[in-house]
Design a protein around this motif. Structure first.
Motif, PDB file in Angstrom:
ATOM      1  N   GLY A 480       2.208 -33.425  10.993  1.00 56.17           N
ATOM      2  CA  GLY A 480       2.203 -32.695   9.731  1.00 56.17           C
ATOM      3  C   GLY A 480       0.867 -32.083   9.382  1.00 56.17           C
ATOM      4  O   GLY A 480       0.787 -31.217   8.510  1.00 56.17           O
ATOM      5  N   GLN A 481      -0.208 -32.527  10.038  1.00 58.06           N
ATOM      6  CA  GLN A 481      -1.537 -31.991   9.747  1.00 58.06           C
ATOM      7  C   GLN A 481      -2.034 -31.040  10.836  1.00 58.06           C
ATOM      8  O   GLN A 481      -3.223 -30.737  10.893  1.00 58.06           O
ATOM      9  N   GLY A 482      -1.136 -30.561  11.684  1.00 53.84           N
ATOM     10  CA  GLY A 482      -1.542 -29.619  12.721  1.00 53.84           C
ATOM     11  C   GLY A 482      -1.920 -28.276  12.122  1.00 53.84           C
ATOM     12  O   GLY A 482      -1.092 -27.626  11.472  1.00 53.84           O
ATOM     13  N   THR A 483      -3.140 -27.823  12.332  1.00 58.40           N
ATOM     14  CA  THR A 483      -3.619 -26.598  11.686  1.00 58.40           C
ATOM     15  C   THR A 483      -4.140 -25.562  12.669  1.00 58.40           C
ATOM     16  O   THR A 483      -4.808 -24.620  12.268  1.00 58.40           O
ATOM     17  N   THR A 484      -3.840 -25.713  13.949  1.00 55.84           N
ATOM     18  CA  THR A 484      -4.194 -24.677  14.916  1.00 55.84           C
ATOM     19  C   THR A 484      -2.916 -23.938  15.306  1.00 55.84           C
ATOM     20  O   THR A 484      -1.819 -24.479  15.184  1.00 55.84           O
ATOM     21  N   PRO A 485      -3.054 -22.697  15.771  1.00 56.49           N
ATOM     22  CA  PRO A 485      -1.846 -21.951  16.153  1.00 56.49           C
ATOM     23  C   PRO A 485      -1.063 -22.619  17.270  1.00 56.49           C
ATOM     24  O   PRO A 485       0.117 -22.337  17.439  1.00 56.49           O
ATOM     25  N   TRP A 486      -1.728 -23.485  18.036  1.00 56.26           N
ATOM     26  CA  TRP A 486      -1.055 -24.154  19.158  1.00 56.26           C
ATOM     27  C   TRP A 486      -0.759 -25.622  18.849  1.00 56.26           C
ATOM     28  O   TRP A 486      -0.456 -26.403  19.750  1.00 56.26           O
ATOM     29  N   ALA A 487      -0.825 -26.011  17.573  1.00 54.45           N
ATOM     30  CA  ALA A 487      -0.595 -27.405  17.200  1.00 54.45           C
ATOM     31  C   ALA A 487       0.768 -27.873  17.700  1.00 54.45           C
ATOM     32  O   ALA A 487       1.755 -27.144  17.675  1.00 54.45           O
ATOM     33  N   GLU A 520       2.801 -38.040  -3.035  1.00 57.31           N
ATOM     34  CA  GLU A 520       4.127 -37.518  -3.337  1.00 57.31           C
ATOM     35  C   GLU A 520       4.066 -36.025  -3.639  1.00 57.31           C
ATOM     36  O   GLU A 520       4.987 -35.268  -3.281  1.00 57.31           O
ATOM     37  N   TYR A 521       2.997 -35.593  -4.283  1.00 60.74           N
ATOM     38  CA  TYR A 521       2.831 -34.165  -4.574  1.00 60.74           C
ATOM     39  C   TYR A 521       2.632 -33.380  -3.279  1.00 60.74           C
ATOM     40  O   TYR A 521       3.303 -32.369  -3.034  1.00 60.74           O
ATOM     41  N   ALA A 522       1.739 -33.847  -2.408  1.00 60.53           N
ATOM     42  CA  ALA A 522       1.476 -33.145  -1.154  1.00 60.53           C
ATOM     43  C   ALA A 522       2.698 -33.158  -0.243  1.00 60.53           C
ATOM     44  O   ALA A 522       2.972 -32.189   0.476  1.00 60.53           O
ATOM     45  N   ALA A 523       3.465 -34.259  -0.262  1.00 59.21           N
ATOM     46  CA  ALA A 523       4.615 -34.403   0.638  1.00 59.21           C
ATOM     47  C   ALA A 523       5.724 -33.413   0.330  1.00 59.21           C
ATOM     48  O   ALA A 523       6.638 -33.236   1.140  1.00 59.21           O
ATOM     49  N   GLY A 534       8.980 -37.748   8.625  1.00 61.86           N
ATOM     50  CA  GLY A 534       9.153 -38.619   7.468  1.00 61.86           C
ATOM     51  C   GLY A 534       7.967 -38.551   6.521  1.00 61.86           C
ATOM     52  O   GLY A 534       6.825 -38.401   6.937  1.00 61.86           O
ATOM     53  N   ALA A 535       8.244 -38.671   5.250  1.00 66.48           N
ATOM     54  CA  ALA A 535       7.187 -38.644   4.238  1.00 66.48           C
ATOM     55  C   ALA A 535       6.490 -40.000   4.187  1.00 66.48           C
ATOM     56  O   ALA A 535       7.140 -41.046   4.282  1.00 66.48           O
ATOM     57  N   PRO A 536       5.177 -40.004   4.047  1.00 66.44           N
ATOM     58  CA  PRO A 536       4.455 -41.281   3.930  1.00 66.44           C
ATOM     59  C   PRO A 536       4.749 -41.955   2.598  1.00 66.44           C
ATOM     60  O   PRO A 536       5.152 -41.306   1.625  1.00 66.44           O
ATOM     61  N   VAL A 537       4.543 -43.271   2.571  1.00 65.10           N
ATOM     62  CA  VAL A 537       4.783 -44.048   1.360  1.00 65.10           C
ATOM     63  C   VAL A 537       3.480 -44.736   0.971  1.00 65.10           C
ATOM     64  O   VAL A 537       2.886 -45.460   1.775  1.00 65.10           O
ATOM     65  N   GLU A 674       6.959 -25.015  -3.583  1.00 61.71           N
ATOM     66  CA  GLU A 674       7.159 -26.471  -3.528  1.00 61.71           C
ATOM     67  C   GLU A 674       6.189 -27.219  -4.440  1.00 61.71           C
ATOM     68  O   GLU A 674       6.495 -28.311  -4.917  1.00 61.71           O
ATOM     69  N   LEU A 675       5.017 -26.656  -4.655  1.00 62.20           N
ATOM     70  CA  LEU A 675       4.014 -27.317  -5.483  1.00 62.20           C
ATOM     71  C   LEU A 675       4.105 -26.890  -6.938  1.00 62.20           C
ATOM     72  O   LEU A 675       3.615 -27.589  -7.833  1.00 62.20           O
ATOM     73  N   ALA A 676       4.708 -25.747  -7.191  1.00 64.15           N
ATOM     74  CA  ALA A 676       4.792 -25.249  -8.565  1.00 64.15           C
ATOM     75  C   ALA A 676       5.926 -25.908  -9.331  1.00 64.15           C
ATOM     76  O   ALA A 676       5.819 -26.172 -10.527  1.00 64.15           O
ATOM     77  N   ASP A 677       7.024 -26.212  -8.620  1.00 63.15           N
ATOM     78  CA  ASP A 677       8.182 -26.801  -9.291  1.00 63.15           C
ATOM     79  C   ASP A 677       7.990 -28.290  -9.481  1.00 63.15           C
ATOM     80  O   ASP A 677       7.375 -28.969  -8.665  1.00 63.15           O
ATOM     81  N   SER A 678       8.551 -28.820 -10.549  1.00 65.18           N
ATOM     82  CA  SER A 678       8.491 -30.260 -10.832  1.00 65.18           C
ATOM     83  C   SER A 678       9.892 -30.751 -11.162  1.00 65.18           C
ATOM     84  O   SER A 678      10.233 -30.988 -12.315  1.00 65.18           O
ATOM     85  N   PRO A 679      10.758 -30.885 -10.127  1.00 68.16           N
ATOM     86  CA  PRO A 679      12.151 -31.243 -10.386  1.00 68.16           C
ATOM     87  C   PRO A 679      12.331 -32.644 -10.946  1.00 68.16           C
ATOM     88  O   PRO A 679      13.301 -32.922 -11.612  1.00 68.16           O
ATOM     89  N   ASP A 680      11.413 -33.532 -10.657  1.00 68.47           N
ATOM     90  CA  ASP A 680      11.547 -34.935 -11.090  1.00 68.47           C
ATOM     91  C   ASP A 680      10.434 -35.245 -12.070  1.00 68.47           C
ATOM     92  O   ASP A 680       9.279 -35.406 -11.689  1.00 68.47           O
TER      93      ASP A 680
END
Length: 690
Positions: A480-487, A520-523, A534-537, A674-680
């Motif tokens: 999930g943290q891959g930030t290169t074009p070839w990640a 939870e916000y970043a996920a 999977g999302a971290p806990v 995804e970061l602008a909305d706050s559904p919960d």
């Protein structure tokens, strides 16, 4: 007097005794005279004694032990062990403190009520500036009984951070300890979400291996590879704090830098140069330099001339090419094989030549000149220069591997006039390393720790794999943290490129560093940027604080100063993370406001000796770092600086998960949906407008 203060007082007395014993051990080492059989041996012994004395130096700001276990064995009786960063013995040699890496310490980390491992009581100590301040007891034989301060572990994890990364020996969790103590022959790949401690686990694994397999690894070496120099500075104090100073730290660029890098590839070119198909292109280019013999070898010796016909030489060359050895090893064998063919003719004529004659023939001018004409010595730079500058040469070796458009991408648009004028790129250094490995077998180290491995291209992974071809590796990362074009999107694929397809995959998803509100916000970005991951806990008791604030463009820097000034009123580090091109403006605003800070990647010097509370961090160097309080400026600008949407969102995910206590997001532009909305509403961040 109550029992608890008495217990704590007794432990303080024990600590004082252990400190005195450590001082005695160090004094004995310093008093030992370095005598050897000769001057070199004496010097080596003196250096060894010096390192031993330094490892026994007490740190008054810490404590010699952080835990204790009481064990009951029906045969051995009751035993008590104090667990610390180093071994301390009394004057009779009996242990007062055992090293956290010793076998007996395993129970401290893994014992549970379900599997007590003979432990009746586990005690953890609270420490402040070298003094024992509290303790927490777990009575594993009596689940209902808990005494002391139950927040010791949480307090240690959440302790404010300023300066480099700390070790985690006091708080290693059972699943982490399983990885740390994996056998030296086992290659482990750790998929770890932000805050799960994967970097710390990898470093502690290196320390454990150096303890458990000291003789082997002290000869062959341990290498830690990180994503950038800022990251290495951040983690550089961990292993020395654990008593391990002879470990090399490097970046992948530094590891492979055999030429001066003077240019930068476009993204699509860099991706192509990292493609594993290039390995076969380079192999063909190297071995194509071996020529077919067209003339016989003639060797004058004395009054006679010995002749090896071309067809016989052709058989020798073909046999050497199929032996599976490196180019240079086969090249060096060719002269001896030709000399052997001459000796066979001598024997058939009735002579009795010995090995000295064969050596003389192999070194003779006719043989060496003939061998060189068939099997020339190569320079990796010359091979790659010819490949990238000559379309015919590239087409010949890339046939069936690369299409015409890909070959066009690889070719220099304006080939340098001479080889010395080549403007090499970072991606070229990986290709040069591949060629060098085709020529000569590189040295394999005892163990390699590779962090942020998801960002390495297949060709970079091949280069790292060659450094541990006959040993093992600890591979750390987060898809999930891959930030290169070839990640990578697959650890199985990455481990295959590394040459370790049998590597054991471990998943860490319990977050100890990042608080729940932040993770939870970043996920929220995960389904869009890394489907299926999977999302971290977060298991932190403190949910942390998250504020997302929309501000007017004219007030962005003013708001930054306001937030940083407030954060500086609290203990711990403050990280300001923003797009690279916004760093100068932010730094200028903080300076004008009288807020001292360091700009990572730009400022130089040893930041560990002179730590700054406030660090301004360009987005490209934020990976792997952690701060108590993080201020993120203009997420949209951070994401847009990357070559594509997926990489941009992953970069943003990395940056949002650097906070240990508090995250503030300041933005003038729209956030990703995804970061602008706050559904919960129960987990929604605090939104504000200024």
């Amino acid at each position: 007097m109550s029992a608890e203060p008495t217990e704590l007082a007794d432990e303080r007395v024990y600590l004082a005794g252990a400190r005195a014993a450590l001082a005695r051990m160090r004094q004995q080492t310093l008093a030992t005279e370095a005598r050897g059989g000769d001057a070199i041996a004496a010097e080596y012994l003196a250096a060894t004694l010096h390192r031993r004395a330094e490892s026994l130096r007490d740190d008054p700001t810490g404590t010699l032990f952080f835990g204790r276990i009481d064990q009951s064995d029906p045969q051995a009786g009751a035993e008590r062990w104090y667990i610390g960063r180093r071994h301390v013995a009394d004057q009779h040699g009996d242990p007062l403190v055992v090293d956290w890496r010793a076998d007996v310490s395993t129970a401290f980390y893994r014992a549970s009520r379900a599997e007590p491992m003979g432990v009746t009581l586990r005690r953890r100590f609270g420490v402040d500036r070298g003094e024992l301040t509290a303790y927490e007891d777990e009575h594993l034989s009596d689940p209902a009984e808990v005494t002391g301060d139950s927040r010791i572990v949480a307090s240690e994890i959440e302790r404010p951070r300023v300066g480099p990364m700390r070790d985690i020996v006091a708080t290693i969790q059972p699943e982490q300890d399983e990885i740390v103590r994996a056998d030296v022959a086992t290659t482990v790949c750790v998929q770890g979400a932000p805050g799960t401690g994967k970097t710390a686990v990898g470093l502690h694994r290196a320390a454990w291996l150096l303890y458990a397999f000291r003789d082997r690894l002290s000869r062959t070496g341990v290498l830690v590879i990180g994503p950038n120099r800022a990251f290495l500075d951040h983690i550089g104090a961990v292993l020395p704090a654990l008593g391990e100073v002879r470990v090399t730290h490097t970046t992948i660029e530094e590891l492979l830098e055999s030429v001066r890098v003077r240019a930068v590839d476009d993204s699509d070119v860099a991706v192509l140069k990292g493609d594993p198909r290039l390995a076969e292109v380079l192999r063909r280019a190297v071995w194509s330099r071996v020529r077919e013999p067209t003339e016989a070898l003639v060797v004058p010796r004395g009054s006679r001339k010995w002749r090896v016909p071309a067809h016989e030489v052709r058989d020798i060359v073909a046999e050497l090419r199929t032996r599976g050895i490196r180019y240079d090893a086969a090249r060096q064998m060719l002269a001896r094989r030709l000399a052997h063919a001459v000796l066979l003719q001598m024997e058939r004529s009735g002579d009795s030549p010995d090995d000295r004659v064969q050596d003389a023939v192999a070194r003779s001018t006719p043989v060496t000149r003939y061998a060189k004409s068939l099997w020339p010595q190569l320079d990796p730079r010359h091979v790659l220069f010819d490949l990238l500058s000559d379309p015919v040469e590239l087409a010949r070796h890339a046939d069936g591997l690369l299409d015409p458009r890909e070959r066009e991408l690889l070719l220099w648009t304006q080939p340098p006039r001479t080889r010395g004028a080549a403007r090499w790129t970072s991606a070229d250094t990986v290709l040069l390393d591949e060629i060098a490995a085709l020529l000569n077998r590189p040295t394999s180290l005892g163990h390699v720790v590779l962090d942020e491995a998801q960002d390495l291209s297949p060709m970079q992974l091949r280069a790292v794999g060659r450094r541990c071809a006959t040993s093992s590796a600890t591979v750390l990362g987060d898809i999930g943290q891959g930030t290169t074009p070839w990640a990578t999107d697959s650890w199985a694929e990455s481990m295959t490129h590394l040459g370790k397809p049998e590597g054991h995959l471990e998943v860490l998803d319990r977050g100890f560093r990042v608080p729940a509100a932040v993770i939870e916000y970043a996920a929220r970005l995960l389904p869009r940027m890394a489907p299926g991951l999977g999302a971290p806990v977060s298991v932190r008791e403190n949910p942390g604080r998250l504020e997302v604030r929309a501000v007017g463009e004219e007030r962005l820097l003013e708001s930054l100063v306001e937030v940083v000034r407030k954060a500086c009123g609290e203990p711990g580090s403050v990280g300001v993370i923003l797009a690279d091109d916004q760093v100068p403006k932010a730094s200028t605003a903080l300076t004008a406001a009288g807020l001292a800070h360091l700009v990572l990647g730009l400022d130089h010097g040893d930041t560990s000796e002179h730590p700054h509370q406030v660090l301004v961090v360009p987005a490209r160097v934020a990976k792997g770092l952690e701060f108590d309080r993080v201020v993120v400026l203009e997420p949209a600008a951070i994401a847009e600086a990357e070559p594509d949407e997926r990489t941009g969102l992953r970069r943003l995910y990395v940056i949002l998960t650097r906070a240990v206590t508090e995250l503030t997001v300041l933005h003038t532009r729209e956030l990703p949906a995804e970061l602008a909305d706050s559904p919960d509403a129960s987990t929604a961040p605090t939104h504000a407008t200024a």
